[in-house]
Design an enzyme around this catalytic site. Structure first.
Site, short mmCIF file in Angstrom:
data_model
loop_
_atom_site.label_atom_id
_atom_site.label_comp_id
_atom_site.label_asym_id
_atom_site.label_seq_id
_atom_site.Cartn_x
_atom_site.Cartn_y
_atom_site.Cartn_z
N ARG A 1 0.86 -2.11 -6.55
CA ARG A 1 0.71 -1.34 -7.78
C ARG A 1 -0.71 -1.54 -8.31
NH1 ARG A 1 3.48 -4.24 -12.94
NH2 ARG A 1 3.06 -6.43 -12.46
N ASP B 1 3.16 -9.19 -7.50
CA ASP B 1 1.69 -9.13 -7.38
C ASP B 1 1.15 -10.33 -6.61
OD1 ASP B 1 2.06 -6.97 -9.10
OD2 ASP B 1 1.52 -8.12 -10.88
N GLN C 1 2.92 -16.36 -13.85
CA GLN C 1 1.78 -16.43 -12.93
C GLN C 1 1.48 -17.89 -12.59
OE1 GLN C 1 1.95 -14.76 -15.81
NE2 GLN C 1 0.70 -12.90 -15.81
N GLN D 1 5.05 -15.55 -8.33
CA GLN D 1 4.17 -14.54 -8.92
C GLN D 1 2.71 -14.98 -8.82
OE1 GLN D 1 5.32 -13.28 -12.86
NE2 GLN D 1 3.52 -12.00 -13.15
N ASP D 2 1.84 -14.05 -8.33
CA ASP D 2 0.40 -14.32 -8.23
C ASP D 2 0.08 -15.47 -7.29
OD1 ASP D 2 0.26 -12.30 -10.05
OD2 ASP D 2 -0.84 -13.42 -11.57
#
Length: 525
Positions: A432, A359, A315, A337-338
């Site tokens: 998700r 994500d 992240q 990521q993130d």
């Protein structure tokens, strides 16, 4: 007990009579039968809340305060109880917590101040039906703040960790109950009944302050953070920070008291703010952001926000916003990521390019994206891509991700990797569920064929797939077909009426505040 005693007239204020908007508490003669009826009525109301025991406790205290309480009195009581518990937390954090991730304690302290402000604002607004949408926004953000703090504390230790956790859980049960009862009691008010925003996003030609930033020394400051620090606190009017072209290697933090800041670049191709903090290097996700915004009324245009930590670092946030009434136009947000942490409150993004892998648009804001390019990249080996991870925890939170008229496409690295084989090396999904009541919709958007036909992916063991709300409405492109989508109860191929609930006007009250930004927006689906 003697029957003569039971026949005595006992003046007690114990029975709530339900009406459309209030519970009328009346002084009457009470028998043992009436007392049982009172207990039943109180229990029935509290059983509809997430935490019935805490609800009953709040009601009993309300009865001791006044002989004529209304539902508003009860809401005030529960929120004041929450404040009492929350007040203990800073001391406990400073004296009894040992962090293993850098920023854990600072995260909680920063979020604590935002929470206090949000609850006080809620207390001042709950008696005004025109401001109920604001109260829902503020209390939803408070619950999000709790979750963010608790996530960091999961890895912490210390002699007072258990007491911190207990205080936080107790406090936020009251907040959750307040939000639940507020939504149920005032559900008759449509979301568009509200007054114009009175303070944030005001503008005045005479009142505006303009600050310039240039790396070559030709501006007022050579770093963005110096300009932010110089800007006045709690400004009622816009403060323009004009950032000349250049690559600014710094972490920028816009605190909650830096309101109405506007970052204006020379173009997202040439004005770049970059950093490389990551969870892999020991930072919390919240604290990893290259640019972090807590000040309400924040605007940005023609800037790139970037985190260069890379796919192997986990992240690593490029931009995090936990501020109300914020908007970005023609910006680029780059990470893996993130990438974009739409943490909380109401947000709007127009014609932005957003790059990431796992994500990469995540959080619990009420947020609308319009006309954006959402671009999936190649993750590290063994990972899949999930464009969104929305974290709504209760059905009463006015939060979710609404993606409208956007292009959902693959970057060259992902496209080339998948095109070299008969089967996709990297699976990619629309989203998700980070938490149980996750809510995300894609509306009238182009979806390319890199998105897996099932469309959506469970978080773990199908948790929340019946309670979430995932929707698609009139999307197009080779990845938009819904015939093979997930069969979850919470998945919907929406009609126009359902989709219209996620418009700018309905979902983020954008017709009340976006016009003042000068950014273009479509207020209806």
């Amino acid at each position: 007990m003697a029957s003569s005693t039971l026949s005595l007239l006992i003046t007690l204020s114990l029975i709530f009579f339900f009406s459309n908007t209030t519970f009328a508490l009346q002084s009457i003669s009470v028998s043992s039968t009436t007392l049982n009826s009172s207990t039943y009525l109180l229990s029935s109301m509290c059983q509809t809340t997430p935490y019935p025991t805490s609800c009953l406790y709040s009601l009993k205290l309300s009865i001791s305060i006044t002989i004529n309480p209304s539902i508003l009195t009860f809401l005030q009581q529960t929120l004041n109880l929450a404040l009492t518990q929350i007040a203990k937390i800073p001391y406990l954090l400073s004296h009894g917590i040992i962090e293993t991730q850098r920023g854990t304690i600072d995260d909680c302290k920063e979020l604590h101040q935002i929470t206090l402000n949000a609850i006080h604002k809620s207390l001042s607004m709950i008696s005004n039906p025109h401001k109920l949408s604001h109260v829902n926004t503020f209390l939803s953000a408070v619950l999000t703040n709790k979750n963010t703090c608790m996530e960091g504390l999961d890895t912490a230790s210390g002699p007072l960790k258990q007491e911190v956790t207990k205080s936080m859980n107790t406090a936020y049960k009251h907040v959750s109950n307040s939000l639940s009862l507020l939504c149920k009691k005032y559900s008759k008010y449509p979301t568009w009944v509200r007054k114009r925003e009175p303070r944030i996003l005001q503008t005045s030609g005479d009142g505006e302050l303009v600050i310039s930033v240039a790396k070559d020394g030709s501006g007022n400051f050579s770093t963005i953070m110096d300009a932010v620090n110089f800007a006045p606190n709690n400004s009622d009017y816009r403060v323009l920070i004009m950032i000349k072209e250049g690559v600014y290697e710094e972490n920028v933090v816009v605190q909650s008291y830096k309101t109405n800041l506007v970052l204006l670049g020379d173009g997202s191709e040439v004005t770049v703010i970059t950093g490389n903090r990551s969870v892999g290097d020991g930072w919390t996700t919240f604290r990893s952001a290259t640019v972090a915004v807590s000040g309400a009324g924040f605007l940005a245009r023609d800037i790139t926000f970037e985190n260069t930590a890379g796919p192997k670092k986990g992240q690593a946030v490029a931009l995090r916003i936990n501020a109300d009434l914020t908007a970005l136009y023609k910006c680029t947000i780059i990470g893996y990521q993130d990438t974009l942490y739409v943490h909380s409150f109401r947000q709007f993004y127009r014609e932005c390019d957003i790059y990431g892998t796992v994500d990469f648009i995540f959080g619990n804001a009420a947020v609308v994206f319009q006309g954006c390019n959402i671009i999936a990249r190649l993750p590290k080996p063994g990972q899949f891509n999930a464009i969104t991870a929305q974290s709504r925890e209760t059905p009463d939170e006015a939060t979710g991700i609404s993606i409208q008229n956007c292009s959902i496409i693959a970057a060259d690295d992902l496209y080339n990797a998948n095109s070299n084989t008969s089967n996709a090396i990297v699976k990619s999904y629309l989203g998700r569920p980070w938490r149980t009541y996750s809510r995300t919709v894609f509306i009238e958007s182009f979806i390319d064929d890199f998105v897996d036909p099932v469309g959506w992916k469970e978080w773990s063991d199908d948790v929340g797939v019946e309670k979430l709300y995932y929707g698609e409405y009139e999307n197009y492109g080779p990845g938009s077909a819904t015939e093979n989508r997930v069969s979850w109860l919470g998945y919907h191929v929406m009609d126009y009426y359902e989709a219209s609930n996620f418009s700018v006007s309905q979902f983020i009250a954008g017709d009340d505040w976006l016009e003042s930004t000068s950014f273009p927006f479509d207020d209806q689906i």
